[in-house]
Enzyme design. Structure first.
Site, PDB file in Angstrom:
ATOM      1  N   GLY A   1     -41.336 -36.370 -64.707  1.00  0.00           N
ATOM      2  CA  GLY A   1     -41.981 -36.231 -66.007  1.00  0.00           C
ATOM      3  C   GLY A   1     -43.057 -35.275 -65.819  1.00  0.00           C
ATOM      4  CB  CYS A   2     -44.980 -33.022 -68.649  1.00  0.00           C
ATOM      5  SG  CYS A   2     -44.892 -34.207 -69.802  1.00  0.00           S
ATOM      6  CE1 TYR A   3     -50.569 -35.579 -69.786  1.00  0.00           C
ATOM      7  CE2 TYR A   3     -48.872 -37.103 -70.891  1.00  0.00           C
ATOM      8  CZ  TYR A   3     -50.024 -36.298 -71.031  1.00  0.00           C
ATOM      9  OH  TYR A   3     -50.735 -36.063 -72.219  1.00  0.00           O
TER      10      TYR A   3
ATOM     11  CB  THR B   1     -44.864 -32.277 -62.602  1.00  0.00           C
ATOM     12  OG1 THR B   1     -43.586 -32.795 -62.731  1.00  0.00           O
ATOM     13  CG2 THR B   1     -44.752 -31.109 -61.854  1.00  0.00           C
ATOM     14  CB  THR B   2     -50.012 -32.152 -63.592  1.00  0.00           C
ATOM     15  OG1 THR B   2     -50.258 -33.682 -64.221  1.00  0.00           O
ATOM     16  CG2 THR B   2     -49.559 -31.291 -64.645  1.00  0.00           C
TER      17      THR B   2
END
Length: 339
Positions: A148-150, A152-153
């Site tokens: 997921g994008c969150y 990944t950060t």
């Protein structure tokens, strides 16, 4: 030349995949599917793709799809890929799935936050596609669960620090912010221009389903259970994501120790950039790229370390990382088709 197909090509992540794969030097994009736009050229759905890709969207059929591709990207809502992927594997096709269906090793955790899983045996064998940290496993994977994008950060920023014992595992807080494209292309009141413009708000503060995904990976890195406080926010921008993460330095550890651990982990990772001391990541600097920028700051009075991490949520947070995963799986230059 690798033959690639995209299942669900007309959402934001699917369209980004079309854009990148249609000009990838080692890929022939052979088939794209869309239930909503069957029979429609992708360039009619996204005019920016005119003269870059003239493929026509098709209805998905397992056999005809598998006959034309080596690798499939499933850019579909959660639940649908778990019904499709078994047939793709039987047809000899490797898969990069952009939903959450194959991100969890613990299928029970997935079912607690999403729905019953119909292909748990595949989920248990899938590799979590965080490229910089799982390259060896990704190379031989048949199914990659694109993160997921969150997550990944947060994970790119924290996993090296937990593994090296630089930070304590308790009391981690991530204050994360995303552009509106993270909500997808489907219509919803919250993502209408008049609702999102000049607005800034937290959402799902009582529990976002990316939290268990984050905690599973952090716990594996730490070797014991890790719980974090994760609060997502919606910002009035189209794309981009920034996580500001607050954690506590372990006894005797410093910001320089954290910087060294990150630098050593990502020394050979083109797409992770460690910002110089005093510089902070900015979503403007990563938009339309596959980079993750990480910055550090510390407060010696409290022993707190602040880790900041910025990505483009549609690229490093979704489609760009999916192409990076494909490159690794195929033994290509990891940077091919990306920037």
């Amino acid at each position: 030349m690798i033959k690639a197909g995209i299942i669900g090509a007309t959402g934001y992540t699917g369209a980004e995949l079309v854009r990148m794969l249609s000009v990838h030097p080692d890929v022939e994009l052979t088939v794209i599917t869309s239930r909503q736009y069957e029979g429609t050229p992708i360039s009619d759905v996204y005019p920016a793709l005119s003269e870059r890709c003239e493929l026509v969207c098709e209805a998905f059929d397992t056999k005809t799809f598998c006959d034309r591709v080596d690798i499939a990207f499933t850019a579909l809502p959660h639940k649908i890929p778990m019904d499709i992927v078994p047939g793709l594997l039987e047809g000899g096709v490797r898969v990069v799935d952009l939903s959450a269906d194959f991100r969890f090793r613990n299928v029970g955790q997935y079912e607690d936050w999403y729905q019953p899983h119909t292909a748990p045996e595949i989920s248990e064998q899938a590799v979590y596609g965080l490229c910089e940290l799982n390259r060896d496993e990704i190379r031989t994977a048949r199914v990659v669960g694109n993160p997921g994008c969150y997550p990944t950060t947060i994970l790119l920023a924290l996993v090296p620090l937990l593994k090296a014992g630089i930070i304590k595992a308790d009391g981690i807080i991530s204050d994360s912010k995303s552009g509106v494209s993270g909500a997808g292309r489907g219509l919803s009141l919250g993502s209408h221009f008049c609702e999102a413009n000049e607005s800034f708000k937290a959402y799902k503060v009582d529990g976002h389903r990316h939290r268990p995904e984050i905690e599973e990976v952090l716990s594996a890195a730490h070797g014991a259970d890790v719980e974090i406080t994760f609060i997502p926010h919606l910002i009035p921008a189209t794309r981009g994501m920034l996580s500001t993460i607050y954690c506590t330095l372990a006894d005797g550890k410093t910001e320089e120790d954290a910087r060294k651990a990150l630098a050593e982990t990502y020394d050979s990772s083109h797409f992770v950039r460690l910002r110089e001391k005093g510089a902070v990541p900015d979503i403007l600097h990563v938009q339309h790229t596959n980079f993750c920028d990480i910055g550090l700051a510390s407060d010696p009075r409290s022993g707190r370390l602040v880790v900041m991490s910025a990505i483009d949520n549609l690229l490093k947070g979704a489609s760009g990382q999916a192409v990076q995963n494909m490159n690794i799986m195929a033994g290509l230059d990891e940077k091919a088709g990306l920037y």
